[in-house]
Design a protein around this motif. Structure first.
Motif, short mmCIF file in Angstrom:
data_model
loop_
_atom_site.label_atom_id
_atom_site.label_comp_id
_atom_site.label_asym_id
_atom_site.label_seq_id
_atom_site.Cartn_x
_atom_site.Cartn_y
_atom_site.Cartn_z
N ALA A 58 -87.92 -79.41 3.67
CA ALA A 58 -88.38 -78.37 2.74
C ALA A 58 -88.82 -79.00 1.45
CB ALA A 58 -87.25 -77.37 2.48
N VAL A 59 -89.62 -78.27 0.69
CA VAL A 59 -90.02 -78.69 -0.65
C VAL A 59 -89.67 -77.57 -1.62
CG1 VAL A 59 -91.85 -80.24 0.12
CG2 VAL A 59 -92.37 -77.83 -0.29
N PRO A 60 -89.51 -77.89 -2.91
CA PRO A 60 -89.16 -76.84 -3.87
C PRO A 60 -90.14 -75.68 -3.85
CG PRO A 60 -88.85 -79.00 -4.85
CD PRO A 60 -89.51 -79.22 -3.52
N PHE A 61 -89.59 -74.50 -3.95
CA PHE A 61 -90.35 -73.26 -4.05
C PHE A 61 -91.21 -72.97 -2.83
CE2 PHE A 61 -89.08 -74.33 -8.26
CZ PHE A 61 -88.58 -73.14 -8.73
N ASN A 62 -90.68 -73.33 -1.65
CA ASN A 62 -91.36 -72.90 -0.42
C ASN A 62 -90.77 -71.59 0.08
OD1 ASN A 62 -88.90 -73.73 0.59
ND2 ASN A 62 -89.76 -75.00 2.21
N ASP A 91 -96.89 -69.53 -11.15
CA ASP A 91 -96.32 -68.27 -11.60
C ASP A 91 -94.86 -68.41 -11.99
OD1 ASP A 91 -98.72 -67.02 -11.25
OD2 ASP A 91 -98.24 -66.26 -9.25
N LEU A 92 -94.11 -69.20 -11.21
CA LEU A 92 -92.68 -69.32 -11.45
C LEU A 92 -92.38 -70.14 -12.70
CD1 LEU A 92 -91.61 -69.93 -7.76
CD2 LEU A 92 -91.14 -67.90 -9.11
N PHE A 93 -93.25 -71.12 -12.99
CA PHE A 93 -93.00 -72.00 -14.13
C PHE A 93 -93.69 -71.54 -15.41
CE2 PHE A 93 -92.09 -75.65 -11.12
CZ PHE A 93 -90.75 -75.68 -11.44
N ARG A 94 -94.45 -70.48 -15.34
CA ARG A 94 -95.24 -70.08 -16.51
C ARG A 94 -94.37 -69.92 -17.76
NH1 ARG A 94 -98.08 -66.26 -14.23
NH2 ARG A 94 -99.76 -67.68 -13.69
N GLN A 95 -93.14 -69.42 -17.57
CA GLN A 95 -92.24 -69.21 -18.70
C GLN A 95 -91.10 -70.23 -18.70
OE1 GLN A 95 -91.01 -65.16 -18.31
NE2 GLN A 95 -92.94 -64.34 -19.07
N ASP A 96 -91.27 -71.31 -17.96
CA ASP A 96 -90.22 -72.31 -17.87
C ASP A 96 -90.81 -73.67 -18.20
OD1 ASP A 96 -88.14 -74.07 -17.11
OD2 ASP A 96 -87.37 -72.59 -15.71
N GLU A 97 -91.01 -73.95 -19.48
CA GLU A 97 -91.71 -75.16 -19.90
C GLU A 97 -90.93 -76.42 -19.56
OE1 GLU A 97 -92.60 -74.82 -23.99
OE2 GLU A 97 -93.94 -73.10 -23.75
N LYS A 98 -89.61 -76.33 -19.58
CA LYS A 98 -88.81 -77.52 -19.35
C LYS A 98 -89.05 -78.10 -17.97
CE LYS A 98 -84.04 -79.23 -19.46
NZ LYS A 98 -82.61 -78.87 -19.68
N VAL A 153 -81.35 -78.56 -8.52
CA VAL A 153 -82.81 -78.43 -8.43
C VAL A 153 -83.10 -77.03 -7.92
CG1 VAL A 153 -84.89 -79.21 -7.24
CG2 VAL A 153 -83.19 -80.87 -7.99
N MET A 154 -84.01 -76.34 -8.57
CA MET A 154 -84.31 -74.97 -8.19
C MET A 154 -85.36 -74.94 -7.08
SD MET A 154 -82.19 -73.50 -10.02
CE MET A 154 -81.28 -73.63 -11.55
N TYR A 155 -84.97 -74.48 -5.90
CA TYR A 155 -85.91 -74.36 -4.79
C TYR A 155 -86.52 -72.97 -4.71
CZ TYR A 155 -84.70 -78.91 -3.05
OH TYR A 155 -84.54 -80.27 -2.94
N PHE A 156 -86.01 -72.07 -5.53
CA PHE A 156 -86.52 -70.71 -5.53
C PHE A 156 -86.95 -70.39 -6.96
CE2 PHE A 156 -83.48 -71.26 -2.10
CZ PHE A 156 -84.24 -70.85 -1.01
N ASP A 157 -86.73 -69.20 -7.43
CA ASP A 157 -87.08 -68.82 -8.79
C ASP A 157 -86.23 -69.62 -9.78
OD1 ASP A 157 -87.29 -67.50 -11.28
OD2 ASP A 157 -87.72 -65.60 -10.29
N PRO A 158 -86.87 -70.32 -10.76
CA PRO A 158 -86.10 -71.14 -11.70
C PRO A 158 -85.17 -70.32 -12.59
CG PRO A 158 -88.39 -70.98 -12.39
CD PRO A 158 -88.31 -70.40 -11.00
N ARG A 159 -85.36 -69.00 -12.60
CA ARG A 159 -84.48 -68.16 -13.41
C ARG A 159 -83.30 -67.62 -12.60
NH1 ARG A 159 -89.59 -67.84 -14.73
NH2 ARG A 159 -90.09 -66.38 -13.06
N SER A 160 -83.24 -67.94 -11.32
CA SER A 160 -82.11 -67.48 -10.50
C SER A 160 -81.00 -68.52 -10.54
CB SER A 160 -82.57 -67.26 -9.05
OG SER A 160 -82.97 -68.49 -8.46
N PRO A 161 -79.75 -68.14 -10.23
CA PRO A 161 -78.64 -69.09 -10.27
C PRO A 161 -78.84 -70.24 -9.28
CG PRO A 161 -77.85 -66.82 -10.14
CD PRO A 161 -79.32 -66.78 -9.87
N ALA A 162 -78.33 -71.40 -9.63
CA ALA A 162 -78.39 -72.56 -8.73
C ALA A 162 -77.59 -72.26 -7.46
CB ALA A 162 -77.83 -73.78 -9.43
N ARG A 163 -78.03 -72.83 -6.35
CA ARG A 163 -77.34 -72.66 -5.08
C ARG A 163 -76.65 -73.96 -4.68
NH1 ARG A 163 -81.39 -68.92 -1.36
NH2 ARG A 163 -82.11 -67.55 -3.04
#
Length: 222
Positions: free
Chosen positions: A29-33, A200-207, A136-146
């Motif tokens: 898998a790759v992040p945000f798939n 779209d997911l990173f638009r508000q996540d500059e870090k 590492v966030m594989y889904f929405d960066p604003r969701s809790p880490a898994r």
């Protein structure tokens, strides 16, 4: 038609040395798939009766460095350690993330060397924790880490990630396409920019979005 397993590793090595290419890694898998190819299993720390639901990620040793994953304790997986690459799961070494260590009630340093099992699985256990990496966030960066477990398992690799210098993108793209046509002429391969999935997911996540300032990521579905 899928690319043979040995061919996938050969392709990774060839692409790694290409112009403008920083490195390449195979994974399931790759992040945000959006959850594709990320398995979830119940794991249990030795001596504990509490099960933890963890996402299971099959990677090559190059994957953590390619995605700039920060090592918190222990070491990363390596081809130099037989227990990292072994097909025998008894004593096999894995990586876990910070959230997994937290769910186990351990600090990263305390987690290194600990063993855990998967209830209901007939494979010989335990697996051993070689190192702990940052979440590492594989889904929405604003969701809790898994809680996550990283393991070397070549039979599960279906994605090839290629990290490219942004200032040499056109040159690298041309090399990648030529190499894919040469090494896998009869295999239907799909490639795409990881940034297209991330925009779209990173638009508000500059870090986290800053990782694409100097590099571009290309994923190839193999």
């Amino acid at each position: 038609e899928n690319m043979p397993l040995a061919g996938r590793e050969s392709l990774r090595r060839v692409l790694s040395s290409g112009p403008g290419i920083v490195g390449a890694a195979l994974s399931a898998a790759v992040p945000f798939n959006l959850g594709r190819d990320i398995g979830n299993m119940q794991v249990q720390l030795q001596g504990s009766t509490s099960a933890i639901s963890a996402q299971w990620l099959n990677i090559t040793p190059q994957f953590p460095q390619l995605y700039s994953m920060h090592l918190l304790a222990g070491r990363l997986l390596s081809q130099s350690y037989g227990a990292d690459t072994s097909t025998d799961w008894s004593g096999k070494n894995v990586l876990i993330n910070l959230e997994m260590a937290r769910r186990m009630g351990l600090t990263p340093a305390q987690a290194v060397g600990k063993g855990f099992e998967m209830p209901g699985i007939t494979l010989k256990m335990p697996l051993r924790i070689a190192g702990v990496v940052a979440d590492v966030m594989y889904f929405d960066p604003r969701s809790p880490a898994r809680a996550s477990v990283y393991v070397i398992d070549p039979g599960m690799y279906v994605n090839l990630s290629v990290k490219v210098r942004a200032d040499r993108l056109a040159e690298a793209e041309s090399y990648i396409d030529r190499t894919l046509r040469s090494m896998a002429p009869n295999v239907a391969l799909t490639r795409y920019f990881l940034s297209d999935s991330f925009d779209d997911l990173f638009r508000q996540d500059e870090k986290q979005g800053a990782m694409f300032a100097a590099f571009a990521g290309i994923a190839v579905l193999i």
